[in-house]
Design an enzyme around this catalytic site. Sequence first.
Site, PDB file in Angstrom:
ATOM      1  N   CYS A 161       6.087  -1.727   7.289  1.00 45.45           N
ATOM      2  CA  CYS A 161       6.658  -2.537   6.207  1.00 45.45           C
ATOM      3  C   CYS A 161       6.923  -1.714   4.954  1.00 45.45           C
ATOM      4  O   CYS A 161       7.335  -2.249   3.936  1.00 45.45           O
ATOM      5  CB  CYS A 161       5.763  -3.729   5.882  1.00 45.45           C
ATOM      6  SG  CYS A 161       4.176  -3.231   5.206  1.00 45.45           S
ATOM      7  N   GLU A 192      -2.398   2.252   5.226  1.00 41.95           N
ATOM      8  CA  GLU A 192      -1.814   2.916   4.056  1.00 41.95           C
ATOM      9  C   GLU A 192      -2.583   4.165   3.671  1.00 41.95           C
ATOM     10  O   GLU A 192      -2.149   4.933   2.824  1.00 41.95           O
ATOM     11  CB  GLU A 192      -1.845   1.979   2.850  1.00 41.95           C
ATOM     12  CG  GLU A 192      -1.089   0.709   3.043  1.00 41.95           C
ATOM     13  CD  GLU A 192      -1.160  -0.176   1.816  1.00 41.95           C
ATOM     14  OE1 GLU A 192      -0.178  -0.216   1.076  1.00 41.95           O
ATOM     15  OE2 GLU A 192      -2.196  -0.816   1.594  1.00 41.95           O
ATOM     16  N   HIS A 198       7.663   0.365  -7.798  1.00 45.12           N
ATOM     17  CA  HIS A 198       7.944  -1.065  -7.651  1.00 45.12           C
ATOM     18  C   HIS A 198       9.250  -1.456  -8.330  1.00 45.12           C
ATOM     19  O   HIS A 198       9.904  -2.410  -7.932  1.00 45.12           O
ATOM     20  CB  HIS A 198       6.741  -1.890  -8.114  1.00 45.12           C
ATOM     21  CG  HIS A 198       5.634  -1.809  -7.129  1.00 45.12           C
ATOM     22  ND1 HIS A 198       4.577  -0.946  -7.270  1.00 45.12           N
ATOM     23  CD2 HIS A 198       5.473  -2.417  -5.926  1.00 45.12           C
ATOM     24  CE1 HIS A 198       3.799  -1.054  -6.208  1.00 45.12           C
ATOM     25  NE2 HIS A 198       4.306  -1.942  -5.382  1.00 45.12           N
ATOM     26  N   ASP A 246       2.611   3.974   0.646  1.00 44.52           N
ATOM     27  CA  ASP A 246       1.330   4.540   0.249  1.00 44.52           C
ATOM     28  C   ASP A 246       0.838   5.587   1.237  1.00 44.52           C
ATOM     29  O   ASP A 246       0.218   6.561   0.849  1.00 44.52           O
ATOM     30  CB  ASP A 246       0.289   3.427   0.088  1.00 44.52           C
ATOM     31  CG  ASP A 246       0.449   2.737  -1.254  1.00 44.52           C
ATOM     32  OD1 ASP A 246       0.588   3.449  -2.262  1.00 44.52           O
ATOM     33  OD2 ASP A 246       0.472   1.506  -1.290  1.00 44.52           O
TER      34      ASP A 246
HETATM   35  C1  PEP Z   1       3.439   0.338   1.306  1.00 44.54           C
HETATM   36  O1  PEP Z   1       2.537   0.948   0.726  1.00 44.54           O
HETATM   37  O2  PEP Z   1       4.203   0.870   2.150  1.00 44.54           O
HETATM   38  C2  PEP Z   1       3.671  -1.086   1.013  1.00 44.54           C
HETATM   39  C3  PEP Z   1       4.541  -1.777   1.708  1.00 44.54           C
HETATM   40  O3  PEP Z   1       2.975  -1.647  -0.022  1.00 44.54           O
HETATM   41  P1  PEP Z   1       3.365  -1.503  -1.585  1.00 44.54           P
HETATM   42  O4  PEP Z   1       4.705  -0.831  -1.639  1.00 44.54           O
HETATM   43  O5  PEP Z   1       3.371  -2.866  -2.154  1.00 44.54           O
HETATM   44  O6  PEP Z   1       2.259  -0.646  -2.093  1.00 44.54           O
HETATM   45 MG    MG Z   2       1.101  -0.157  -0.395  1.00 42.64          MG
END
Ligand code: PEP
Ligand code: MG
Length: 595
Positions: free
Chosen positions: A511, A440, A196, A464
């Site tokens: 995404c 995911e 993150h 994920d």
């Molecule tokens: C993902 O897992 O691709 C996603 C967009 O969610 P995050 O990165 O917030 O886990």
């Molecule tokens: Mg994710």
Amino acid sequence: MTMPSQTIEVIAISPGIAIGRVMRIRSHTRLQEPEPHVISEKEVAGELERFNSALSLTRVQLNALQNQVRSRLNAGDADIFAAHLMLAEDRTLLGSIERLIKEKHLSAENALFRAGEHFADALAAMPDEYLRERAADVRDVVSRIMANLAEEPAHSPDLDAKRIIVAQTLTPSETVLFDRNKILGFAVETGSATSHTAILARSLQLPAVAGIPPELPEQLTGDDKIIIDGFSGKLIINPDVRTEEAYRLKREAAGELRNALAKESTLEPETTDGFLIQLAANLDSPEHVAEARQAGARAVGLFRTEYLYLNRNDLPTEEEQFEVYKEMLTVCEDAPVIIRTLDVGGDKFNTNIYRSSEANPFLGLRGIRLCIHERRDIFETQLRALLRAGVFGNLRIMLPMVSSVDEVLTVKQIIAKLQQDLAAEHKEFVSNPSLGVMIETPAAALLAERFAPLVDFFSIGTNDLVQYTMAIDRGNERVAYLYRPSHPAILELIHRCVQAADQHNIWVSICGQMAADATLTPLLVGLGVHELSMPPVAIGPVRRVIRSISMYEAENAAREALACNNSFETLAIAQELLMRCAPEIADIQEARSQN
Ligand code: PEP
Ligand code: MG
């Protein structure tokens, strides 16, 4: 003294080139023990005075930071520093430091270190997770006082001149405080492209690399000049004149290309043979909608709501959330906005939500699991806010971390019950909200056909999906070499999802960070994905690639890639098409020699 000139291979986590002097940030997880130093009785008064003036300076800095964060971000984020300020005034801690100086004749640094570690260790041994986490805060405050004793710039994003931050690690909450106008970029030891912290770096448009040698933050000083290459994953220490010049030119070329791409923001993202791919933005706040629109986004493909819950000591109320969602939907007018329900767990925590520790948090009570099983109250508050805000725009509710169709059925029941409650309270709400799932987990991808009739859309969270399919922790730089979104197993799972979505006539988006990787755009377009959602900064190169290829070529490339054995081969196919159709974009993509 500066370090000798050298180039180190690291991991690119946020694109761009930064050239500048170093700003070291001490990590509170690795406070170094100062050299033992005993003072004489005569020196005690002077040492106490030195400690007290470092302490006063620390309080001034923490106060200033608290105010700065309150005005720039929100009161919740500012609370981190309020808690630090309380520690800098803690009588038990300060009393033991004074005693160690007066009675044991320790230097201020030694006394601070010993008392601080004692205090932090005692907290770290507590059964309560909330208290255990305060140990890191104690070390953070101690390291700030330590830096002030050494008259070094403290761990603070307040910089005098623009610098490159070098640190062992940076948390998302530290990264979010960075001021783009004061920081050129950062280099850290721990982290990966999908942590993150990296995601925030890309939103802030800060070039960043991870995987630097552990000793580097201690070896570099403010006099060292470094270059970080967030395209190819390099860190160059004290470059020679020719290297620096070459990088300046590269930075300039990247800047020119960025300007050229910005001018194309009103052009349709369609292939040369007329297939339109929707481009959407991943946003964390309504404030960034204008920037996303300017970049050419026509939708919000992912609004991560967990940032409303992190870095604060309480939970957001229904009213507070309602206002945020309403604002988001209102500013987006008719454009679709996918708001993801709370996805804490993994590397994102709020101890008000969940306190017990888990051996494998990424495999634990995360996302929808936590919302359904442990904190239905929090989930219901969020869903009520969403259902109410939904009347103000084009809302799509998305569930994270889904692995079983039962979870979707349960959420539908919860929504139906909340709608009844809202009706009984005579509140306005959306009666038929669009509901989708994030793909995911491999389980969700493999059962896409069974999920498709139950939902209105899929959004593939490749960050994920790669982690769980390849069985590697997405934040662990030691296995980052295995983190390959272009692995045929991932392409196969995406392919399945698209097929299931097409069969049931539902929308499918990506995404995860993979959608922002222009090298892979030809494969994703060829696999038939309808929408790519990414940080606004990534939209320009992806649009240029879409506009440079034909669906015919992309489909052929995807078909070939699906038949490959490994990510070397799939990537070579994507790169070959990119080099042929948009070589200027290939030049600014991350080098992937390690593939
Ligand atoms: C993902 O897992 O691709 C996603 C967009 O969610 P995050 O990165 O917030 O886990
Ligand atoms: Mg994710």
